[in-house]
Design a protein around this motif. Structure first.
Motif, PDB file in Angstrom:
ATOM      1  N   LYS A 258       0.832  -1.061   0.034  1.00 47.32           N
ATOM      2  CA  LYS A 258       0.007   0.170   0.081  1.00 47.32           C
ATOM      3  C   LYS A 258       0.963   1.214  -0.036  1.00 47.32           C
ATOM      4  O   LYS A 258       0.663   2.244  -0.608  1.00 47.32           O
ATOM      5  N   LYS A 270       5.640  10.949   6.925  1.00 43.48           N
ATOM      6  CA  LYS A 270       5.297  10.049   8.117  1.00 43.48           C
ATOM      7  C   LYS A 270       3.889   9.865   8.327  1.00 43.48           C
ATOM      8  O   LYS A 270       3.284   8.862   8.567  1.00 43.48           O
ATOM      9  N   GLN A 271       3.150  10.969   8.097  1.00 45.24           N
ATOM     10  CA  GLN A 271       1.785  10.898   8.438  1.00 45.24           C
ATOM     11  C   GLN A 271       1.041  10.012   7.491  1.00 45.24           C
ATOM     12  O   GLN A 271      -0.008   9.423   7.738  1.00 45.24           O
ATOM     13  N   MET A 272       1.359   9.899   6.157  1.00 42.03           N
ATOM     14  CA  MET A 272       0.904   9.120   5.214  1.00 42.03           C
ATOM     15  C   MET A 272       0.942   7.605   5.550  1.00 42.03           C
ATOM     16  O   MET A 272       0.179   6.756   5.382  1.00 42.03           O
ATOM     17  N   VAL A 274       1.241   6.621   8.749  1.00 37.33           N
ATOM     18  CA  VAL A 274       0.356   6.558   9.767  1.00 37.33           C
ATOM     19  C   VAL A 274      -1.001   6.266   9.368  1.00 37.33           C
ATOM     20  O   VAL A 274      -1.832   5.555   9.924  1.00 37.33           O
ATOM     21  N   SER A 275      -1.304   6.736   8.255  1.00 36.88           N
ATOM     22  CA  SER A 275      -2.811   6.826   7.705  1.00 36.88           C
ATOM     23  C   SER A 275      -3.056   5.375   7.261  1.00 36.88           C
ATOM     24  O   SER A 275      -4.408   4.923   6.948  1.00 36.88           O
ATOM     25  N   LEU A 276      -1.822   4.762   6.926  1.00 32.37           N
ATOM     26  CA  LEU A 276      -2.149   3.657   6.286  1.00 32.37           C
ATOM     27  C   LEU A 276      -1.980   2.144   7.307  1.00 32.37           C
ATOM     28  O   LEU A 276      -2.240   0.910   6.776  1.00 32.37           O
ATOM     29  N   SER A 278      -3.018  -0.578   9.966  1.00 33.75           N
ATOM     30  CA  SER A 278      -3.901  -1.420  10.391  1.00 33.75           C
ATOM     31  C   SER A 278      -3.938  -1.471  12.151  1.00 33.75           C
ATOM     32  O   SER A 278      -2.804  -1.424  12.512  1.00 33.75           O
ATOM     33  N   LYS A 279      -4.997  -1.706  12.792  1.00 36.50           N
ATOM     34  CA  LYS A 279      -5.154  -1.951  14.110  1.00 36.50           C
ATOM     35  C   LYS A 279      -3.906  -2.847  14.489  1.00 36.50           C
ATOM     36  O   LYS A 279      -3.989  -3.968  13.806  1.00 36.50           O
TER      37      LYS A 279
END
Length: 421
Positions: A258, A270-272, A274-276, A278-279
């Protein structure tokens, strides 16, 4: 019987010996039948097997019929021999004893030992045809057999044995392992290992097969973005845990496919990442392997972190790890275990004890430490120096390499080593 000719008496004697052989051989054959092969033949609608299975459901009736027949024919044979001896030598009574002795020898050879040995070696050849004979005989002599069995069952109840509750015995896990081991020559080695792996699922936990904490490869979000990008591009793994400073502070799992499509974008940060994410999934270290496999399937996840009772991360387990527990670890001579020309084995001490046992067909204990390194340290109660030789639970080995914290490489000597098939 005194009115019969000598020829007829001899004919009756031969018939009785033949019937005695039939009863003796068929008894051994029916009792020696492989119960699991019998079930298989019954499923295939083998008529002889169906009748044999019905007979064996009540062994008290079957044995009663066989013993009744055997006693009858042996008694008739003894009487015929006595009459023949008296007719041939009316004035020599000692010849009756000699005739009885000859009869015992003939019966032992031709009516007992030979048919029983044949039946033990080839039970189906005799058991299935004889089943056709015993079914009508049981109906014919049912009253007599039931009368005898009343007393037999009463005596057996004194020993707390219920004949009516008798059924096909089931195999324990250890017994089934023996069966599979004996059948190894009839199946490819990979299928044999798969069956053994399935049997081990009941006792295995995720702690037994996890990647230990010190070998977990993850992404530290506190690292520079350039290092993170380089790690993503070169990682051999599809999914990686993402954490901050310590693996105990996991914030999620990253699927690299992804993020690879976004990594060359100019605004990638880095924020991208984090947005990808999974828990994160946390798995207690005592969770059975088979239970976790079901959970992975039902929740459609493929990776999780193994934690102890205090919530600290102990390792990482994936769906592939669980499947490999069934299929068998893909250990080759040039990775975890290397065979040397002198018959010794160089073994990576990070190998799990379960993998080593499976690969080498050994019986090192699996209840305590999970890796060979842990087993050696527990046994020595210290981290041994390189060059140290010990006998680990009966297997001689030499420490080849260690670092400050663990044993790294071990050489097993050929005294107990058996090359895996």
């Amino acid at each position: 019987m005194n009115d019969l000719s000598l020829g007829m008496l001899v004919g009756i004697l031969v018939l009785m010996l033949f019937l005695s052989a039939f009863f003796s051989g068929s008894e051994t054959a029916l009792m020696a039948l492989n119960r699991y092969r019998l079930r298989h033949l019954v499923k295939l609608k083998h008529k002889g097997a169906i009748k044999a299975q019905r007979l064996l459901q009540r062994p008290d009736r079957l044995l009663g019929m066989i013993l009744l027949g055997n006693i009858f024919v042996n008694t008739v044979a003894a009487s015929v021999v006595t009459i023949i001896a008296i007719r041939l030598y009316p004035e020599q009574e000692s010849n009756v004893l000699i005739a009885d002795g000859i009869l015992i020898l003939v019966t032992l050879i031709f009516s007992e030992a030979t048919p029983k040995t044949y039946a033990a070696v080839r039970p189906e050849t005799l058991a299935f045809p004889s089943a056709w004979v015993y079914v009508p005989l049981l109906r014919l002599f049912y009253p007599v057999i039931e009368f005898v069995n009343i007393f037999v069952n009463l005596l057996l109840r004194l020993f707390r044995i219920d004949v009516k509750a008798h059924g096909m015995e089931s195999l324990s896990k250890d017994e089934l392992k023996v069966v599979i081991a004996e059948a190894e020559s009839f199946m490819p080695a990979r299928y044999h290992k798969m069956l053994m792996g399935i049997l081990d699922l009941e006792s295995a936990t995720v702690e037994d097969i996890m990647t230990p904490r010190n070998e977990i490869v993850g992404i530290d979000m506190e690292a520079p973005l350039e290092d993170i990008v380089n790690q993503i591009k070169t990682s051999p793994h599809t999914r990686l845990p993402v954490y901050k400073k310590s693996i105990d502070r996991v914030i999620g799992f990253l699927h690299l496919r992804k993020v690879l499509v976004l990594i060359n974008h100019g605004d990638f940060d880095k924020q991208m990442i984090v947005s990808l994410l999974s828990k994160p999934v946390f798995i207690p270290d005592t969770t059975p392997v088979h239970a976790q496999m079901v959970k992975f399937k039902s929740e459609k996840i493929r990776i999780g972190l193994v934690v102890d009772e205090y919530g600290d991360v102990e390792g990482l387990v994936t769906l592939d790890d669980l499947l490999q527990e069934i299929v068998g670890e893909m250990i080759t001579d040039d990775t975890m275990v290397r065979v040397q020309g002198d018959g010794t084995y160089l073994v990576d001490a990070n190998i799990t004890v379960r993998e080593l046992n499976r690969f080498m067909q050994w019986e090192l204990p699996t209840e305590g430490p999970k890796t060979l390194n842990g087993l050696i340290i527990e046994f020595m109660e210290t981290i041994p120096e390189a060059g140290t030789s010990i006998k680990l639970h009966g297997y001689p080995l030499e420490i080849i390499k260690r670092d400050g914290m663990a044993v790294k490489l071990v050489k097993f000597l050929p005294e107990h080593s058996t090359k895996p098939s």
